[in-house]
Scaffold this motif. Structure first.
Motif, PDB file in Angstrom:
ATOM      1  N   GLU A   7      29.102 -10.347  10.473  1.00 21.15           N
ATOM      2  CA  GLU A   7      28.082 -11.066   9.708  1.00 21.15           C
ATOM      3  C   GLU A   7      28.345 -11.032   8.213  1.00 21.15           C
ATOM      4  N   ASN A  22      23.968  -1.207   7.396  1.00 17.96           N
ATOM      5  CA  ASN A  22      23.217  -1.905   8.433  1.00 17.96           C
ATOM      6  C   ASN A  22      21.715  -1.721   8.243  1.00 17.96           C
ATOM      7  N   TYR A  25      20.793  -3.921   5.234  1.00 19.10           N
ATOM      8  CA  TYR A  25      20.909  -5.329   5.613  1.00 19.10           C
ATOM      9  C   TYR A  25      19.738  -5.739   6.506  1.00 19.10           C
ATOM     10  N   THR A  26      19.405  -4.888   7.479  1.00 18.18           N
ATOM     11  CA  THR A  26      18.308  -5.170   8.396  1.00 18.18           C
ATOM     12  C   THR A  26      16.964  -5.140   7.670  1.00 18.18           C
ATOM     13  N   SER A  28      16.439  -5.971   4.597  1.00 20.31           N
ATOM     14  CA  SER A  28      16.377  -7.233   3.862  1.00 20.31           C
ATOM     15  C   SER A  28      16.060  -8.394   4.802  1.00 20.31           C
ATOM     16  N   TRP A  29      16.644  -8.394   5.989  1.00 16.68           N
ATOM     17  CA  TRP A  29      16.391  -9.424   6.997  1.00 16.68           C
ATOM     18  C   TRP A  29      14.922  -9.418   7.415  1.00 16.68           C
ATOM     19  N   GLY A  32      12.686 -10.738   4.581  1.00 21.61           N
ATOM     20  CA  GLY A  32      12.725 -12.195   4.510  1.00 21.61           C
ATOM     21  C   GLY A  32      11.848 -12.845   5.562  1.00 21.61           C
ATOM     22  N   HIS A  33      11.902 -12.323   6.791  1.00 20.99           N
ATOM     23  CA  HIS A  33      11.057 -12.854   7.861  1.00 20.99           C
ATOM     24  C   HIS A  33       9.574 -12.631   7.564  1.00 20.99           C
TER      25      HIS A  33
END
Length: 145
Positions: A7, A22, A25-26, A28-29, A32-33
């Protein structure tokens, strides 16, 4: 199932380094959601957190206590509360015994908004995990802290 290395097109010096990236990154993901989810309601995830804290309190509570209970202890909590007051989702109540202390309380409109949003709006973010996997993940995150 996603692979972080693919990714973000990167290699890692160790499995621990990969795990840390990870997690970031998660996070941040997920953030965003959450921002996308709460946008139609006119609030941020942090404001949602404040409203839930106030609902759970069952009455007025000091702003400092709200700040201490927040998941994301942002330095802009006062500004977030200002916006909630402007939307009539919470009110400020001066403390009669100490004018330096201000209490806050959720309004009927704030309670109605939480009811409209539902009890667990982010549950779908972990839908790929079994209950046992979610428990294991939570335990591992606790272990890190």
């Amino acid at each position: 199932m996603g692979d972080l290395s693919k990714e973000i097109q990167s290699k890692f010096s160790s499995e621990r380094a990969k795990a840390l990236i990870n997690i970031l990154y998660t996070a941040s993901w997920i953030s965003g959601h959450q921002n996308d989810f709460f946008r139609p309601y006119g609030i941020s995830p942090q404001q949602y957190n404040i409203l839930r804290i106030l609902r759970g309190a069952g009455g007025p509570m000091p702003t400092q206590t709200v700040k201490e209970r927040m998941i994301d202890r942002a330095p802009n909590a006062t500004r977030l509360m200002d916006k909630l007051c402007a939307k009539d989702l919470m009110i400020r109540i001066p403390c009669a015994s100490d004018r330096r202390v201000v209490h806050v309380e959720i309004t009927k409109a704030g309670l109605a908004l939480l009811e409209e949003i539902g009890s667990d709006p982010n549950n779908h973010l972990l839908q790929n995990l079994t209950v046992q996997e979610a428990k294991q993940l939570s335990g591992l995150l606790d272990k890190i802290r």
